[in-house]
Design an enzyme around this catalytic site. Structure first.
Site, PDB file in Angstrom:
ATOM      1  N   ALA A  13       0.820  -1.216   0.000  1.00  0.00           N
ATOM      2  CA  ALA A  13       0.000   0.000   0.000  1.00  0.00           C
ATOM      3  C   ALA A  13       0.852   1.263   0.000  1.00  0.00           C
ATOM      4  O   ALA A  13       0.477   2.281   0.561  1.00  0.00           O
ATOM      5  CB  ALA A  13      -0.921  -0.007   1.209  1.00  0.00           C
ATOM      6  N   ARG A  19      -3.238   8.088 -10.786  1.00  0.00           N
ATOM      7  CA  ARG A  19      -4.406   8.352 -11.631  1.00  0.00           C
ATOM      8  C   ARG A  19      -5.680   8.661 -10.834  1.00  0.00           C
ATOM      9  O   ARG A  19      -6.686   9.058 -11.395  1.00  0.00           O
ATOM     10  CB  ARG A  19      -4.628   7.163 -12.582  1.00  0.00           C
ATOM     11  CG  ARG A  19      -3.674   7.175 -13.755  1.00  0.00           C
ATOM     12  CD  ARG A  19      -3.844   5.955 -14.619  1.00  0.00           C
ATOM     13  NE  ARG A  19      -3.238   4.765 -13.998  1.00  0.00           N
ATOM     14  CZ  ARG A  19      -3.514   3.519 -14.365  1.00  0.00           C
ATOM     15  NH1 ARG A  19      -4.405   3.287 -15.305  1.00  0.00           N
ATOM     16  NH2 ARG A  19      -2.915   2.512 -13.766  1.00  0.00           N
ATOM     17  N   ASN A 234      -7.621   1.866 -10.229  1.00  0.00           N
ATOM     18  CA  ASN A 234      -6.549   2.801 -10.583  1.00  0.00           C
ATOM     19  C   ASN A 234      -7.009   4.235 -10.722  1.00  0.00           C
ATOM     20  O   ASN A 234      -6.217   5.154 -10.572  1.00  0.00           O
ATOM     21  CB  ASN A 234      -5.851   2.334 -11.860  1.00  0.00           C
ATOM     22  CG  ASN A 234      -5.125   1.023 -11.633  1.00  0.00           C
ATOM     23  OD1 ASN A 234      -4.242   0.931 -10.783  1.00  0.00           O
ATOM     24  ND2 ASN A 234      -5.533  -0.016 -12.339  1.00  0.00           N
ATOM     25  N   ASN A 383     -47.089  15.461  23.660  1.00  0.00           N
ATOM     26  CA  ASN A 383     -47.189  16.025  22.319  1.00  0.00           C
ATOM     27  C   ASN A 383     -46.549  17.420  22.299  1.00  0.00           C
ATOM     28  O   ASN A 383     -46.893  18.273  23.118  1.00  0.00           O
ATOM     29  CB  ASN A 383     -48.662  16.141  21.904  1.00  0.00           C
ATOM     30  CG  ASN A 383     -48.786  16.456  20.414  1.00  0.00           C
ATOM     31  OD1 ASN A 383     -48.762  15.556  19.580  1.00  0.00           O
ATOM     32  ND2 ASN A 383     -48.903  17.732  20.071  1.00  0.00           N
ATOM     33  N   ASN A 392     -31.575  25.856  23.087  1.00  0.00           N
ATOM     34  CA  ASN A 392     -30.616  25.161  23.944  1.00  0.00           C
ATOM     35  C   ASN A 392     -29.285  25.885  24.086  1.00  0.00           C
ATOM     36  O   ASN A 392     -28.465  25.503  24.900  1.00  0.00           O
ATOM     37  CB  ASN A 392     -30.355  23.759  23.383  1.00  0.00           C
ATOM     38  CG  ASN A 392     -29.839  23.783  21.949  1.00  0.00           C
ATOM     39  OD1 ASN A 392     -30.139  24.707  21.203  1.00  0.00           O
ATOM     40  ND2 ASN A 392     -29.083  22.789  21.578  1.00  0.00           N
TER      41      ASN A 392
END
Ligand code: UD1
Ligand code: CA
Length: 519
Positions: A13, A19, A234, A383, A392
């Site tokens: 790696a 590319r 690639n 509700n 807040n």
């Protein structure tokens, strides 16, 4: 009993991936829940290798950082200059103690590789006691890849890179996938003999095969059942193609376990996601990260869930959620935004144009319309009126709001945190709640309305509004004459009905002052 085969995995790696045209190293590009490198490491995981070495170079710090998160047991080894795949493996082996066993080498950019395929390669290699075994595949277009050159008897002779190949070799469609198993001792020996006598002036790992073969060592080819697994990446066009292929593989697997995908072509499920039986995923949906969808839940259309847990029989429609929890039978959307630590208990509801962050919404509670709820705890069966804001943030600190159970808050409320509304309490529409509302109380916090009778007729004379007002006033006059013949006034004090209206307005319901349930 000694282990029959000490196994070392080496992942290559260090390359730049020119590319890709990216500041991100190629192997760190994401693909449905893992990086390219992460996919390769997870394909190798079932080998239970005794050690895993990852050769890093370009973007070494970034790759090391990623490894420490996804594979802390792997050892990164720096290849400062990319002098070829053979050089990379030599450096990797220099970093581990010498010893016998199997060395599995995998290019870092083959994310569709399945664990079963690596496993079969390694088993074939070890059972045959080969010196080296390469994973090969017959592909429709071999452009740019190393070719498998076989002798008249069909045995591997050498691997030739395209740029070093002659016309006959270039016509070969059997390619080197960049995944290999080697006998550790013979690999070390051959790596010491690599030349750089090729078009790129690099040490090619692939030359190990020709060298071993010339020395009379047994080298083998293991052909992959499905060439798609060997596809490399690639550039970004190939990355997109790989993503589609992986999507199809993941989707097919989920459908076979009993999940319905209504439009698999527009359903993108990370490999890290889990779905239960009879979950239904509608079109244009992305399920990412640690997302879990429970049995019989409905997700979609047009939903993105990131690290979000959706309980059984819940539904999430046209919404975006990150780090949220949606309880069993709860409903979300259309058009909701759930942010981290938004937690909906069983059968709770978050409706349309509602944003929720760091909030517990209790069982059966509803936040149906046009509301922001941040840093709050809402009890059960409560509700919240439409168009409310849980205020807040004071510009410096965040504060918490608590709403009790069975509360009914009016439309267009501001809850200025820290503040608390008790169990069974009500608040009036348009209230700015800065003080706690005790259990069972009605909180009213707004200016009283004043009507200036006749203002439009007087001050906007000649307008259509004034004419309409005049007509209404004339009609009312006529009506009053009729009423005078003996109608009675409805019961209830004026102040009660005003306050209660504050609550009922949110719901558009007409069934009485106590009815605040939505829809
Ligand atoms: C390589 C193979 C080719 C095979 C193809 C499959 C060689 C010489 N050729 O070609 O036969 O068909 O893979 O995709 O091996 N890398 C390093 N250090 C280096 C050079 C490369 O770590 O010095 C890493 C890259 O990051 C990459 C992998 O090795 O993950 C393969 O390198 P790449 O340059 O892509 O090799 P190919 O030319 O594709
Ligand atoms: Ca490559």
């Amino acid at each position: 009993m000694p282990q029959p085969h000490l196994r070392t995995v080496v992942v290559l790696a260090a390359g730049e991936g020119k590319r890709m045209k990216s500041t991100l190293p190629k192997v760190l590009h994401p693909l449905l829940g893992r990086t390219l490198l992460g996919h390769v490491l997870s394909a190798a995981a079932p080998l239970a290798a005794d050690r895993t070495v990852v050769v890093v170079g370009h973007g070494a710090d970034q790759v090391r950082g990623h490894l420490s998160e996804v594979a802390p047991d792997a050892t990164p080894v720096l290849q400062a200059e990319q002098l070829g795949t053979g050089h990379a493996v030599r450096i990797a082996l220099d970093a581990v103690p010498e010893g016998a066993g199997t060395v599995v080498v995998i290019n870092g950019d083959v994310p569709l590789l399945r664990p079963e395929t690596v496993g079969a390669l390694v088993t074939a290699h070890e059972e045959a006691a080969a010196a080296a075994t390469v994973l090969a595949a017959e592909v429709p277009d071999p452009t740019g890849l190393g070719r498998i050159v076989r002798d008249a008897g069909g045995r591997l002779e050498q691997i030739v890179e395209e740029r070093d190949a002659d016309a006959t070799q270039r016509a070969i469609r059997e390619i080197n996938a960049g995944i290999y198993a080697f006998d550790a001792v013979r690999l070390r020996d051959a790596l010491g003999k690599l030349s750089t006598d090729n078009d790129q002036g690099e040490e090619y790992l692939t030359d190990v095969f020709g060298l071993l073969r010339s020395a009379g060592e047994p080298v083998a080819v293991h052909v992959a059942d499905d060439h798609v697994e060997t596809l490399g990446c690639n550039d970004r066009v190939e990355l997109a193609a790989l993503r589609r292929l992986l999507r199809d593989r993941v989707n097919e697997a989920w459908m076979r376990t009993g999940v319905s995908l209504l439009d698999p072509a527009t359903t993108w499920i990370d490999v890290t996601v889990a779905l239960d039986r009879d979950a239904v995923v509608d079109q244009n949906t992305q399920l990412r990260g640690a997302t879990v969808v429970g049995a019989g839940a409905l997700v979609g259309p047009d939903v993105t869930l990131i690290d979000t847990v959706v309980g059984p029989a819940a539904s999430v429609v046209r919404s975006h959620a990150v780090g949220a929890e949606v309880g069993a039978g709860a409903t979300v959307g259309p058009y909701a935004y759930l942010r981290p630590a938004a937690r909906l208990a069983e059968k709770a509801k978050v409706g349309t144009f509602v944003e929720v962050k760091n909030t517990q919404i209790g069982a059966g509670s509803k936040v149906p319309h046009l509301t922001y709820v941040g840093d709050a705890t809402i009890g059960e069966h409560t509700n919240i009126g439409a168009a409310s804001v849980f205020v807040n943030y004071d510009g410096v600190n965040k504060h918490h709001t608590v709403i009790g159970s069975h509360a009914r808050t009016g439309a267009d409320n501001m809850f200025v945190a820290p503040v608390e509304v008790g169990d069974g309490a009500y608040t009036a529409a348009g209230s700015v709640i800065v003080d706690d509302v005790p259990a069972g109380a009605m909180g009213v916090a707004r200016a009283r309305q004043r009507n200036i009778e006749g203002w439009v007729v007087k001050r906007r004379a000649g307008t259509a509004a004034a004419e309409a007002a005049q007509r209404a006033s004339d009609a009312k006059g006529a009506q009053r004459v009729g009423d005078a013949k003996g109608a009675s006034v409805a019961p209830g004090t004026a102040s009660d009905s005003e306050a209660i209206h504050g609550v009922t307005e949110t719901v558009g319901g007409a069934s009485g002052p106590g009815d605040t349930a939505t829809e």
